[in-house]
Design a protein around this motif. Sequence first.
Motif, PDB file in Angstrom:
ATOM      1  N   ALA A 230      -4.516   3.455   0.572  1.00  0.00           N
ATOM      2  CA  ALA A 230      -4.892   2.777  -0.671  1.00  0.00           C
ATOM      3  C   ALA A 230      -3.716   1.993  -1.238  1.00  0.00           C
ATOM      4  O   ALA A 230      -3.874   0.868  -1.732  1.00  0.00           O
ATOM      5  N   ALA A 231      -2.519   2.576  -1.172  1.00  0.00           N
ATOM      6  CA  ALA A 231      -1.325   1.882  -1.668  1.00  0.00           C
ATOM      7  C   ALA A 231      -1.031   0.635  -0.836  1.00  0.00           C
ATOM      8  O   ALA A 231      -0.670  -0.425  -1.376  1.00  0.00           O
ATOM      9  N   GLN A 232      -1.179   0.749   0.497  1.00  0.00           N
ATOM     10  CA  GLN A 232      -0.939  -0.404   1.361  1.00  0.00           C
ATOM     11  C   GLN A 232      -1.942  -1.513   1.080  1.00  0.00           C
ATOM     12  O   GLN A 232      -1.592  -2.706   1.104  1.00  0.00           O
ATOM     13  N   GLN A 233      -3.186  -1.145   0.789  1.00  0.00           N
ATOM     14  CA  GLN A 233      -4.189  -2.149   0.449  1.00  0.00           C
ATOM     15  C   GLN A 233      -3.815  -2.906  -0.822  1.00  0.00           C
ATOM     16  O   GLN A 233      -4.041  -4.116  -0.930  1.00  0.00           O
ATOM     17  N   ILE A 234      -3.241  -2.201  -1.790  1.00  0.00           N
ATOM     18  CA  ILE A 234      -2.784  -2.846  -3.023  1.00  0.00           C
ATOM     19  C   ILE A 234      -1.677  -3.846  -2.716  1.00  0.00           C
ATOM     20  O   ILE A 234      -1.678  -4.981  -3.207  1.00  0.00           O
ATOM     21  N   VAL A 235      -0.728  -3.428  -1.891  1.00  0.00           N
ATOM     22  CA  VAL A 235       0.367  -4.326  -1.506  1.00  0.00           C
ATOM     23  C   VAL A 235      -0.176  -5.536  -0.758  1.00  0.00           C
ATOM     24  O   VAL A 235       0.210  -6.687  -1.037  1.00  0.00           O
ATOM     25  N   ASP A 236      -1.072  -5.313   0.190  1.00  0.00           N
ATOM     26  CA  ASP A 236      -1.627  -6.403   0.992  1.00  0.00           C
ATOM     27  C   ASP A 236      -2.420  -7.387   0.141  1.00  0.00           C
ATOM     28  O   ASP A 236      -2.500  -8.576   0.479  1.00  0.00           O
ATOM     29  N   ALA A 237      -2.997  -6.897  -0.967  1.00  0.00           N
ATOM     30  CA  ALA A 237      -3.770  -7.778  -1.855  1.00  0.00           C
ATOM     31  C   ALA A 237      -2.883  -8.570  -2.801  1.00  0.00           C
ATOM     32  O   ALA A 237      -3.391  -9.403  -3.566  1.00  0.00           O
ATOM     33  N   GLY A 238      -1.569  -8.327  -2.751  1.00  0.00           N
ATOM     34  CA  GLY A 238      -0.649  -9.056  -3.619  1.00  0.00           C
ATOM     35  C   GLY A 238      -0.624  -8.554  -5.046  1.00  0.00           C
ATOM     36  O   GLY A 238      -0.153  -9.262  -5.948  1.00  0.00           O
ATOM     37  N   LEU A 239      -1.097  -7.346  -5.260  1.00  0.00           N
ATOM     38  CA  LEU A 239      -1.092  -6.755  -6.595  1.00  0.00           C
ATOM     39  C   LEU A 239       0.266  -6.116  -6.871  1.00  0.00           C
ATOM     40  O   LEU A 239       1.060  -5.884  -5.958  1.00  0.00           O
TER      41      LEU A 239
END
Length: 258
Positions: A230-239
């Motif tokens: 979930a944290a990696q998805q946040i990073v990948d989304a540019g958040l």
Amino acid sequence: MSVIAILSDIHGNLPAFEAVLKDVDSTSADEIIFGGDIVGYGASPKECVESVQKLGGKCVLGNHEYYSKVVSLKGIENLRGDWEENPVLAGVVHALRTLSEDDLEWIWNLPWSLTPNDDTIIAHAGLEEPTQWPYLTDLDSATPSLDIMTERGHTVGFFGHIHRFGIYPPIVHNSESDIYELPVDSSTAITVGSVGQSRETLDNRAGWVLWDTAARTVQFRKVEYDWKRAAQQIVDAGLPLHSAARLMRWQDADDDDL
């Protein structure tokens, strides 16, 4: 009479949401009611909104849904210059850019509260000043909502927003199962934790509650999930990185205002 799963503050965290739904399936829950803040912070608002809709769409308005309408009306171009670093504003803009027009209209028209039965009310935050989104953190801050519940004839209220479990007034319970038996002669306010962004002290598991309306019992439940994904998805989304870091463990919340 029924058994109700109450899930709040998913915040676009799909791995946590999926893990909680599996846990719900393992119980005797008859239905799911959502306590708002499907969007915000996390990378997957669209997937989470669509899942909530498929699961019946019984959901109240959260402050992040409310903020998304405020920002939409104001215009992203008119936000303060550092909005991309602000976890709340960045999450709201991500939701606006990700959700369809139909999905946005749906979240903006969610009700302030739901009453699945005469005894029970579900809202995102305190009942006394809805647009101010009051936090229920202790008995003093819960008292205005308890008074309103009593006036309306509700003996049980469920609230999100604070991202932590709580019960007011406090009740002695079975510490092994975290099951509380609620009184019938007074009002009780319960904060239901957070699916997508726990703020329990040093406990980042996803949280939700199971409400047995016949037995008048509430069980606080916690679920392990792949928070690193979930944290990696946040990073990948540019958040903002802060939104990813928050999934590791609890930190003080000081950025929930526009």
